[in-house]
Design a protein around this motif. Structure first.
Motif, PDB file in Angstrom:
ATOM      1  N   MET A 162       0.851  -1.169   0.000  1.00 52.82           N
ATOM      2  CA  MET A 162       0.000   0.000   0.000  1.00 52.82           C
ATOM      3  C   MET A 162       0.896   1.231   0.000  1.00 52.82           C
ATOM      4  N   ALA A 163       1.060   1.840  -1.132  1.00 51.57           N
ATOM      5  CA  ALA A 163       1.896   3.027  -1.230  1.00 51.57           C
ATOM      6  C   ALA A 163       1.004   4.252  -1.349  1.00 51.57           C
ATOM      7  N   ASP A 164       0.658   4.852  -0.231  1.00 46.69           N
ATOM      8  CA  ASP A 164      -0.178   6.045  -0.264  1.00 46.69           C
ATOM      9  C   ASP A 164       0.029   6.865   0.986  1.00 46.69           C
ATOM     10  N   GLN A 165      -0.803   7.879   1.158  1.00 46.94           N
ATOM     11  CA  GLN A 165      -0.622   8.826   2.247  1.00 46.94           C
ATOM     12  C   GLN A 165      -0.866   8.254   3.631  1.00 46.94           C
ATOM     13  N   PHE A 166      -1.404   7.059   3.758  1.00 49.21           N
ATOM     14  CA  PHE A 166      -1.655   6.473   5.069  1.00 49.21           C
ATOM     15  C   PHE A 166      -0.590   5.460   5.475  1.00 49.21           C
ATOM     16  N   GLN A 167       0.476   5.388   4.736  1.00 46.67           N
ATOM     17  CA  GLN A 167       1.558   4.471   5.053  1.00 46.67           C
ATOM     18  C   GLN A 167       2.215   4.918   6.361  1.00 46.67           C
ATOM     19  N   PRO A 168       2.419   3.978   7.317  1.00 44.64           N
ATOM     20  CA  PRO A 168       3.101   4.352   8.557  1.00 44.64           C
ATOM     21  C   PRO A 168       4.489   4.905   8.265  1.00 44.64           C
ATOM     22  N   THR A 169       4.916   5.887   9.037  1.00 46.65           N
ATOM     23  CA  THR A 169       6.219   6.497   8.803  1.00 46.65           C
ATOM     24  C   THR A 169       7.340   5.773   9.542  1.00 46.65           C
ATOM     25  N   GLY A 170       6.998   4.877  10.474  1.00 42.64           N
ATOM     26  CA  GLY A 170       8.009   4.133  11.217  1.00 42.64           C
ATOM     27  C   GLY A 170       7.981   2.655  10.867  1.00 42.64           C
ATOM     28  N   ALA A 171       8.959   1.933  11.373  1.00 43.57           N
ATOM     29  CA  ALA A 171       8.993   0.488  11.158  1.00 43.57           C
ATOM     30  C   ALA A 171       7.841  -0.166  11.923  1.00 43.57           C
ATOM     31  N   LYS A 185      -6.555   5.401  13.667  1.00 46.50           N
ATOM     32  CA  LYS A 185      -7.197   6.373  14.546  1.00 46.50           C
ATOM     33  C   LYS A 185      -7.259   7.695  13.781  1.00 46.50           C
ATOM     34  N   ILE A 186      -8.469   8.256  13.723  1.00 42.99           N
ATOM     35  CA  ILE A 186      -8.676   9.497  12.989  1.00 42.99           C
ATOM     36  C   ILE A 186      -9.054  10.578  14.000  1.00 42.99           C
ATOM     37  N   ALA A 187      -8.291  11.634  14.059  1.00 44.82           N
ATOM     38  CA  ALA A 187      -8.533  12.722  15.010  1.00 44.82           C
ATOM     39  C   ALA A 187      -9.780  13.505  14.609  1.00 44.82           C
ATOM     40  N   PRO A 188     -10.453  14.107  15.591  1.00 42.10           N
ATOM     41  CA  PRO A 188     -11.606  14.960  15.264  1.00 42.10           C
ATOM     42  C   PRO A 188     -11.202  16.045  14.267  1.00 42.10           C
ATOM     43  N   GLY A 189     -11.992  16.192  13.215  1.00 41.28           N
ATOM     44  CA  GLY A 189     -11.730  17.206  12.206  1.00 41.28           C
ATOM     45  C   GLY A 189     -10.730  16.819  11.134  1.00 41.28           C
ATOM     46  N   ALA A 190     -10.090  15.655  11.252  1.00 43.67           N
ATOM     47  CA  ALA A 190      -9.100  15.245  10.251  1.00 43.67           C
ATOM     48  C   ALA A 190      -9.800  14.951   8.923  1.00 43.67           C
ATOM     49  N   PHE A 191      -9.104  15.266   7.828  1.00 39.71           N
ATOM     50  CA  PHE A 191      -9.673  15.056   6.504  1.00 39.71           C
ATOM     51  C   PHE A 191      -8.561  14.764   5.515  1.00 39.71           C
ATOM     52  N   SER A 192      -8.815  13.836   4.622  1.00 37.36           N
ATOM     53  CA  SER A 192      -7.880  13.496   3.559  1.00 37.36           C
ATOM     54  C   SER A 192      -8.536  13.795   2.220  1.00 37.36           C
ATOM     55  N   GLU A 193      -7.822  14.497   1.386  1.00 34.60           N
ATOM     56  CA  GLU A 193      -8.320  14.815   0.038  1.00 34.60           C
ATOM     57  C   GLU A 193      -8.535  13.532  -0.764  1.00 34.60           C
ATOM     58  N   ALA A 194      -9.164  13.659  -1.914  1.00 35.95           N
ATOM     59  CA  ALA A 194      -9.457  12.510  -2.766  1.00 35.95           C
ATOM     60  C   ALA A 194      -8.177  11.749  -3.110  1.00 35.95           C
ATOM     61  N   HIS A 195      -8.269  10.437  -3.012  1.00 32.99           N
ATOM     62  CA  HIS A 195      -7.152   9.546  -3.299  1.00 32.99           C
ATOM     63  C   HIS A 195      -7.720   8.171  -3.660  1.00 32.99           C
ATOM     64  N   ALA A 196      -6.868   7.270  -4.090  1.00 30.49           N
ATOM     65  CA  ALA A 196      -7.260   5.905  -4.416  1.00 30.49           C
ATOM     66  C   ALA A 196      -6.174   4.957  -3.938  1.00 30.49           C
ATOM     67  N   HIS A 197      -6.538   3.702  -3.746  1.00 24.22           N
ATOM     68  CA  HIS A 197      -5.598   2.658  -3.372  1.00 24.22           C
ATOM     69  C   HIS A 197      -5.497   1.659  -4.518  1.00 24.22           C
ATOM     70  N   GLU A 198      -4.358   1.000  -4.643  1.00 21.21           N
ATOM     71  CA  GLU A 198      -4.152   0.001  -5.694  1.00 21.21           C
ATOM     72  C   GLU A 198      -4.760  -1.342  -5.323  1.00 21.21           C
ATOM     73  N   THR A 199      -5.274  -1.448  -4.117  1.00 22.41           N
ATOM     74  CA  THR A 199      -5.804  -2.709  -3.605  1.00 22.41           C
ATOM     75  C   THR A 199      -7.276  -2.559  -3.229  1.00 22.41           C
ATOM     76  N   VAL A 200      -7.921  -3.677  -2.924  1.00 22.93           N
ATOM     77  CA  VAL A 200      -9.256  -3.640  -2.333  1.00 22.93           C
ATOM     78  C   VAL A 200      -9.094  -3.081  -0.929  1.00 22.93           C
TER      79      VAL A 200
END
Length: 120
Positions: free
Chosen positions: A1-10, A57-72
């Motif tokens: 999963m290569a997108d904006q929700f990828q964890p930044t740590g190991a 975990k999604i913080a109150p008010g958090a929002f992600s612009e339109a995106h797509a994933h390569e997987t289901v």
């Protein structure tokens, strides 16, 4: 999963056992920042074939612009409320998206969701 929700740590994820049972105490894991402000993850399982399971975990008010994933993408709402550009979801709701489906993501009051990604 290569997108904006990828964890930044190991991530220390659970491996699929060849036999018997594998166990992961997710409460002992730290939340990891992602590439999107207000979205944190706990990766739970990842296979070499591209299957991935995580808590988000999604913080109150958090929002992600339109995106797509390569997987289901499967999203199961555990706590709070979650929304995209089509609907609002509450605990117990399940959302399944086909690979390449454009969508937004966010929460007005905060949310905890279980995410599962698998090759299409």
């Amino acid at each position: 999963m290569a997108d904006q929700f990828q964890p930044t740590g190991a991530a220390a994820t659970l491996d699929r056992p060849a036999s018997g049972t594998a166990y992961l105490n997710q409460s002992a894991l730290d939340w990891q920042e992602t590439g999107t402000k207000g979205f944190e993850t706990k990766p739970l399982y990842e296979s070499s074939s591209g299957d991935m399971t995580m808590l988000m975990k999604i913080a109150p008010g958090a929002f992600s612009e339109a995106h797509a994933h390569e997987t289901v993408e499967e999203i199961y709402v555990l706590e709070g409320s979650f929304h995209d550009d089509e609907n609002s979801y509450v605990p117990g709701d399940l959302i399944i998206r086909a690979p390449g489906t454009m969508h937004t993501a966010g929460s007005k009051s905060g949310a905890l969701v279980l995410l599962k990604f698998s090759p299409g």
